[in-house]
Design an enzyme around this catalytic site. Structure first.
Site, mmCIF file in Angstrom:
data_model
loop_
_atom_site.group_PDB
_atom_site.id
_atom_site.type_symbol
_atom_site.label_atom_id
_atom_site.label_comp_id
_atom_site.label_asym_id
_atom_site.label_seq_id
_atom_site.Cartn_x
_atom_site.Cartn_y
_atom_site.Cartn_z
ATOM 1 N N ASP A 111 -2.750 3.519 -5.563
ATOM 2 C CA ASP A 111 -3.865 4.459 -5.470
ATOM 3 C C ASP A 111 -4.334 4.822 -6.872
ATOM 4 O OD1 ASP A 111 -5.657 5.882 -3.925
ATOM 5 O OD2 ASP A 111 -4.483 7.711 -3.949
ATOM 6 N N TYR B 62 -7.482 6.703 -9.463
ATOM 7 C CA TYR B 62 -8.029 8.048 -9.652
ATOM 8 C C TYR B 62 -9.353 7.921 -10.396
ATOM 9 C CZ TYR B 62 -7.258 13.157 -10.350
ATOM 10 O OH TYR B 62 -7.313 14.532 -10.327
ATOM 11 N N HIS C 64 -14.198 14.226 -8.957
ATOM 12 C CA HIS C 64 -12.994 14.733 -8.307
ATOM 13 C C HIS C 64 -11.937 15.096 -9.345
ATOM 14 C CE1 HIS C 64 -9.700 15.166 -5.455
ATOM 15 N NE2 HIS C 64 -9.004 14.299 -6.174
ATOM 16 N N ARG D 22 -6.647 23.641 -15.148
ATOM 17 C CA ARG D 22 -6.918 23.688 -16.584
ATOM 18 C C ARG D 22 -8.407 23.936 -16.789
ATOM 19 N NH1 ARG D 22 -4.114 19.296 -15.284
ATOM 20 N NH2 ARG D 22 -6.007 18.014 -15.407
ATOM 21 N N GLU E 47 -8.570 12.896 1.877
ATOM 22 C CA GLU E 47 -9.203 12.382 0.669
ATOM 23 C C GLU E 47 -10.104 11.214 1.050
ATOM 24 O OE1 GLU E 47 -6.226 13.591 -2.962
ATOM 25 O OE2 GLU E 47 -6.187 11.506 -2.265
ATOM 26 N N GLU F 173 -11.820 8.003 0.308
ATOM 27 C CA GLU F 173 -11.633 6.909 -0.640
ATOM 28 C C GLU F 173 -12.163 5.602 -0.058
ATOM 29 O OE1 GLU F 173 -7.861 6.450 -2.512
ATOM 30 O OE2 GLU F 173 -7.234 8.534 -2.139
ATOM 31 N N ASP G 296 -6.411 9.096 2.177
ATOM 32 C CA ASP G 296 -5.068 9.324 1.653
ATOM 33 C C ASP G 296 -4.699 10.789 1.922
ATOM 34 O OD1 ASP G 296 -2.709 8.630 0.368
ATOM 35 O OD2 ASP G 296 -3.449 9.235 -1.597
ATOM 36 N N ARG H 197 -1.048 19.370 -0.024
ATOM 37 C CA ARG H 197 -1.307 19.930 -1.349
ATOM 38 C C ARG H 197 -0.207 20.875 -1.824
ATOM 39 N NH1 ARG H 197 -5.037 16.405 -3.243
ATOM 40 N NH2 ARG H 197 -6.927 16.372 -1.976
ATOM 41 N N GLN I 15 2.683 18.756 -2.854
ATOM 42 C CA GLN I 15 2.313 18.029 -4.065
ATOM 43 C C GLN I 15 2.412 18.920 -5.299
ATOM 44 O OE1 GLN I 15 -1.579 16.277 -3.796
ATOM 45 N NE2 GLN I 15 -1.507 15.374 -5.821
ATOM 46 N N TYR J 98 5.060 17.169 -7.945
ATOM 47 C CA TYR J 98 4.419 16.077 -8.687
ATOM 48 C C TYR J 98 4.779 16.048 -10.173
ATOM 49 C CZ TYR J 98 0.782 18.673 -11.254
ATOM 50 O OH TYR J 98 0.104 19.483 -12.121
ATOM 51 N N LYS K 123 2.267 12.488 -0.282
ATOM 52 C CA LYS K 123 1.291 11.439 0.016
ATOM 53 C C LYS K 123 1.839 10.359 0.941
ATOM 54 C CE LYS K 123 -2.069 12.447 -3.062
ATOM 55 N NZ LYS K 123 -3.525 12.460 -2.817
ATOM 56 N N THR L 275 -1.267 7.134 5.232
ATOM 57 C CA THR L 275 -2.551 6.753 4.654
ATOM 58 C C THR L 275 -3.287 5.976 5.726
ATOM 59 O OG1 THR L 275 -1.632 6.609 2.417
ATOM 60 C CG2 THR L 275 -3.699 5.450 2.830
ATOM 61 N N THR M 292 -10.016 9.772 -4.666
ATOM 62 C CA THR M 292 -11.063 10.547 -3.987
ATOM 63 C C THR M 292 -12.402 10.378 -4.684
ATOM 64 O OG1 THR M 292 -9.385 12.166 -3.376
ATOM 65 C CG2 THR M 292 -11.671 12.833 -3.134
ATOM 66 N N GLU N 50 -11.404 20.651 -3.042
ATOM 67 C CA GLU N 50 -12.593 20.942 -3.844
ATOM 68 C C GLU N 50 -13.560 21.863 -3.106
ATOM 69 O OE1 GLU N 50 -13.896 17.032 -5.930
ATOM 70 O OE2 GLU N 50 -12.646 16.488 -4.221
#
Length: 426
Positions: free
Chosen positions: A127, A129, A134, A143, A199, A201, A233, A237, A240, A244, A253, A257, A355, A369
């Site tokens: 997978d 990114y 996204h 951040r 997600e 994708e 996917d 959350r 995760q 992660y 995850k 899928t 995503t 999001e």
């Protein structure tokens, strides 16, 4: 790669095929189906029907006949691109010629009477990114002053997923259990996921193979793309967020899928390739192994993408965007980077794009999001609200390819319904 099979005026004798939104004769996606618990056969979708290619293999190009008698598409996608193109040409000829109607009609089956299967035996699943918006949106949740990590615009980020839990559309989605750490708790608990998400994708099915140690030049990247599908996917959350760091997604995850059952081939998508959007001023130039002028001119794929949510009543469209505007890296760049260290890619390997979100909220590809991490629940027309998925919710992904002068084609549905978590056995 654009030829007579893309002629928008071409017509099939299969009833309803010319009007079908996804599967007119210009598409001819490949998949695997069975009837009445019988053996799995390779087929192509034409309108609301499936043509059994196992049954008519001896009417098709000799080089493809053995592969068409297999229960998955792996052997077919191990053949050369020229052989697969010859198969497309032969199918197109037979499905547009009235002289073939009597021979082929007994081998046409209503899609509703068919069980659709995972089209490949998947050896590996990776997978990526590559959705810039996204990555920026999710990064901003954690951040705000520096959403993208320093490597993002230099390298197509990816991680290895779990191939064994890839399932075809409509496979049961059981809410996963795992370790989560609620903000108010001092220690983690083991409980059903509370922040279940989808997600949006694209899935990339690999064709051909390279030996261990060999690379794939970016100019040959599209040669290794057999076709595309939709991919969801599903993501836990809260699990995760706890697990992660420092290695990335794991149990959050790997529980499921979902992919759409039909492989829309690279040949069918030729009219819908377009220029990659230019990089914003000041962004770093990709390293030479990731740059090809032709890929920048024609390597993006323009698909209209939609996400629909049903909570028991009329479905609500949650988002609508375009793949070309969402992807910072091209599909060929993904393939070239994946093999740049000598990693061998095999027929039926699956790559996810990550995503795909647009620049505005109406095109965001996840609830994470849309709800700003759960801080701003969305309100549905029914008056219900959602921050994340609840039991009974059904998510459907759809994709359509449009280009001026060409017949639009689609991918069919990629769908899943959330079932309650099983009782803990601990």
């Amino acid at each position: 790669m654009i030829d007579h099979t893309h002629n928008r005026l071409a017509s099939s004798w299969v009833p309803g095929a010319d009007e079908h939104p996804d599967f007119p004769v210009q598409n001819l996606p490949l998949g695997v189906f069975s009837l009445n618990d019988g053996p799995a056969h390779i087929g192509t979708a034409i309108g609301n029907m499936v043509l059994d290619l196992y049954a008519i293999a001896d009417m098709l190009p000799e080089a493809t006949q053995g592969a068409l008698r297999q229960p998955t598409l792996n052997a077919l996608f191990a053949l050369s691109g020229a052989d697969r193109l010859a198969l497309r040409h032969a199918l197109f000829a037979k499905l547009t010629s009235l002289s073939c109607r009597l021979k082929l009609t007994p081998h046409l089956h209503a899609i509703g009477d068919c069980t659709l299967h995972l089209p490949f035996r998947i050896g590996d699943y990776t997978d990526f990114y590559v959705g810039l918006h996204h990555a920026s949106n999710v990064g901003a949740l954690f951040r705000p002053d520096n959403p993208l990590l320093p490597n993002y615009k230099h390298v197509p980020i990816g991680y290895h997923g779990r191939a064994s839990s890839v399932r075809v559309s409509d496979a049961p989605l059981r809410r996963p259990r795992g370790q989560i750490k609620p903000p108010e708790a001092e220690a983690p608990i083991h409980a059903p996921c509370r922040r279940l998400d989808y997600e949006l994708e694209l899935g990339v099915w690999i064709a051909g193979e390279n030996a261990p140690g060999d690379t794939v030049p970016i100019a040959r990247g599209w040669d290794r793309i057999g076709g595309l599908c939709l991919l969801n996917d599903w993501s836990a959350r809260d699990m995760q967020a706890w697990e992660y760091q420092p290695l990335g997604p794991f149990l959050a995850k790997s529980f499921l899928t979902t992919v759409s059952p039909w492989v829309v081939t690279a040949q069918a998508l030729a009219p819908f390739r377009t220029a990659q959007p230019p990089r914003p001023q000041g962004d770093p130039a990709p390293l030479p192994y990731l740059w090809d002028d032709d890929d920048q001119a024609h390597g993006a794929i323009s698909l209209d993408l939609e996400v629909w949510l049903s909570t028991g009543g009329e479905p609500t469209r949650l988002s609508h965007g375009n793949s070309a505007q969402a992807m910072y890296w091209t599909l060929a760049q993904m393939v070239a980077h994946h093999a740049s260290n000598g990693c061998d890619l095999h027929p039926g390997d699956l790559l996810g794009t990550g995503t795909l979100s647009g620049a505005t909220p109406d095109s965001f590809g996840s609830l994470l999001e849309l709800s700003q991490g759960g801080k701003a629940p969305i309100t549905l027309p029914s008056g219900e609200t959602r921050s994340f998925l609840e039991d009974g919710d059904e998510i459907t992904l759809r994709a359509m390819a449009h280009a001026e002068g060409y017949r639009s084609i689609g991918f069919g549905a990629c769908r899943g319904t959330v079932l309650p978590a099983l009782a803990s056995k601990v």
